[in-house]
Design an enzyme around this catalytic site. Structure first.
Site, mmCIF file in Angstrom:
data_model
loop_
_atom_site.group_PDB
_atom_site.id
_atom_site.type_symbol
_atom_site.label_atom_id
_atom_site.label_comp_id
_atom_site.label_asym_id
_atom_site.label_seq_id
_atom_site.Cartn_x
_atom_site.Cartn_y
_atom_site.Cartn_z
ATOM 1 N N ASP A 122 0.858 -1.187 0.000
ATOM 2 C CA ASP A 122 0.000 0.000 0.000
ATOM 3 C C ASP A 122 0.896 1.240 0.000
ATOM 4 O OD1 ASP A 122 -1.903 1.931 0.306
ATOM 5 O OD2 ASP A 122 -2.711 1.184 2.198
ATOM 6 N N ASP A 126 -2.948 2.535 -5.940
ATOM 7 C CA ASP A 126 -1.868 2.565 -4.962
ATOM 8 C C ASP A 126 -1.707 1.274 -4.167
ATOM 9 O OD1 ASP A 126 -4.348 3.006 -3.840
ATOM 10 O OD2 ASP A 126 -3.600 4.324 -2.256
ATOM 11 N N GLU A 127 -2.482 0.245 -4.459
ATOM 12 C CA GLU A 127 -2.382 -1.000 -3.703
ATOM 13 C C GLU A 127 -2.283 -2.194 -4.648
ATOM 14 O OE1 GLU A 127 -5.286 -1.447 -0.517
ATOM 15 O OE2 GLU A 127 -5.838 0.657 -0.719
#
Length: 413
Positions: A9, A105-106
């Site tokens: 993350d 973003d993950e």
């Protein structure tokens, strides 16, 4: 078989990318936010110094400035965030082909077959993110996807958390129930009504209780809380990972007539079709998403005669759906287009005896436009229909990903 799953993350992703691309912003209170003139006046992301001042994601710009008068406000830059996201995924792919994005973003990584341990890989990824991209990531290491994601949320920023079959009851079960994947406000409220306030409460309540309360969703939550998640990490190389390609926008004005709706549909369909061609995909179904000024949303969809990656065909279907589903007496606030039921453009297709020359010419035209946009930017070539409006409808309205859908790309591109 024992599995080693990582969930990576990126910390304060949008704000971190802005600071990485402009070193003068490092260490300052920075927030990425929408434009209040275009009705996006909320905080989308904030740096750690801004967070320490009490700035929260989702609050108004005015409220954030009251807490932090020196807050530096920046508009979202979708292309920049996608660029950094792709670089991170390319880094992940050096360790495993099984990389499953969950938003920009993950990502989940299955490193079960890697000769190095999950903790070693996590430490190396964190170091490389700092040194090569100038951002930080938090990594959860576990034996399933759900616990890996919970692990990445436990310690931030720039941290690794290990969740094992031996320690998950101690680390995971005391957490609030709503932190479990796929528990929203409505489900959390339902669980709280029956005294199930932690993840441990869910696991201890038993499958029958959860099924009675929530049906099949309860069965799934019980499995997750008990550490029995066996869902695979989907490989980027599998086309089935991409469920749909979409774009939406909230313009600075209410959409009150078909002419303006048509212009926006052209922009959205151009964007969706271009991204499909980029990924060598075609859609067999087109969906149009609408939201009126009372924030009531609805969606209509239709199948295409044949799978397509052409904006012209997406526009035709979208206009048909718009006319069928929209009462023009109800002004629209937002509009979106989605290409779904995707297939590879390299797959075998049924050919007609006499190919449609217009379709072939349109395909050649849109491919040529892709090349011009790639070389000179999207503003270098625009549709004439955009010149007939006095309102501010521009190509950059729908360029890349809108701020509204940047965080919802799990299974969507």
């Amino acid at each position: 078989m024992d599995r080693t799953i990582l969930h990576c993350d990126c910390n304060s992703f949008y704000a971190s990318v802005e600071c990485a691309s402009d070193p003068s912003l490092r260490g300052k209170a920075v927030a990425v936010c929408g434009d209040p003139k275009e009705r996006h006046g909320i905080i989308l992301a904030k740096s750690d110094p801004a967070k320490k001042c009490g700035v929260h994601t989702g609050e108004t710009i005015g409220s954030a400035l009251e807490k932090c008068p020196n807050l530096i406000l920046l508009p979202p830059d979708g292309e920049k965030y996608v660029y950094y996201s792709r670089r991170m995924r390319a880094m992940y792919a050096e360790y495993t082909s099984q990389v499953e994005p969950f938003g920009l973003d993950e990502s989940w990584l299955d490193v079960s077959d890697h000769p190095r341990s999950g903790m070693q890989i996590a430490s190396e990824l964190r170091r490389r993110a700092r040194e090569e991209l100038g951002i930080t990531i938090s990594v959860g290491v576990s034996f399933n996807k759900v616990f890996a994601k919970l692990g990445s949320d436990l310690h931030k920023p720039d941290a690794t958390t290990l969740i094992t079959p031996q320690n998950y009851q101690k680390k995971i079960w005391p957490l609030p129930a709503e932190e479990l994947l796929f528990i929203g406000r409505s489900t959390a409220r339902r669980l709280h009504e029956y005294g199930l306030r932690t993840i441990g409460d869910i696991a201890r309540s038993g499958p029958d209780t959860l099924h009675t309360l929530l049906g099949k969703n309860g069965d799934l939550l019980y499995q997750y809380a008990s550490g029995r998640d066996d869902a695979p990490v989907l490989s980027l190389l599998r086309e089935s990972d991409v469920k749909s390609i979409s774009n939406s926008t909230t313009p600075a004005f209410d959409i009150t007539d078909e002419a303006d709706a048509r212009r926006i549909l052209y922009l959205l369909c151009d964007s969706v079709a271009e991204r499909m061609r980029e990924q060598e995909l075609r859609c067999r179904t087109v969906a149009v998403w609408l939201r009126d000024t009372n924030l009531v949303s609805w969606e209509r969809q239709m199948q295409l005669p044949a799978a397509s990656d052409l904006a012209a065909e997406l526009v035709h279907a979208s206009l048909t759906l718009l006319r069928q589903g929209w009462d023009m007496r109800r002004p629209l606030r937002s509009l979106g287009v989605r290409g779904c039921d995707l297939v590879s453009s390299r797959a075998d297709t049924q050919l007609t005896v006499l190919p449609d020359r217009r379709t072939l010419r349109q395909a050649a035209l849109e491919t040529a436009i892709d090349g011009i946009h790639a070389r000179f930017g999207r503003a270098s070539l625009r549709r004439c229909v955009m010149l007939s409006s006095s309102k501010a409808v521009h190509a950059d309205t729908c360029q890349g990903l809108s701020a509204a859908n940047m965080s919802a790309i799990h299974g969507h591109v």
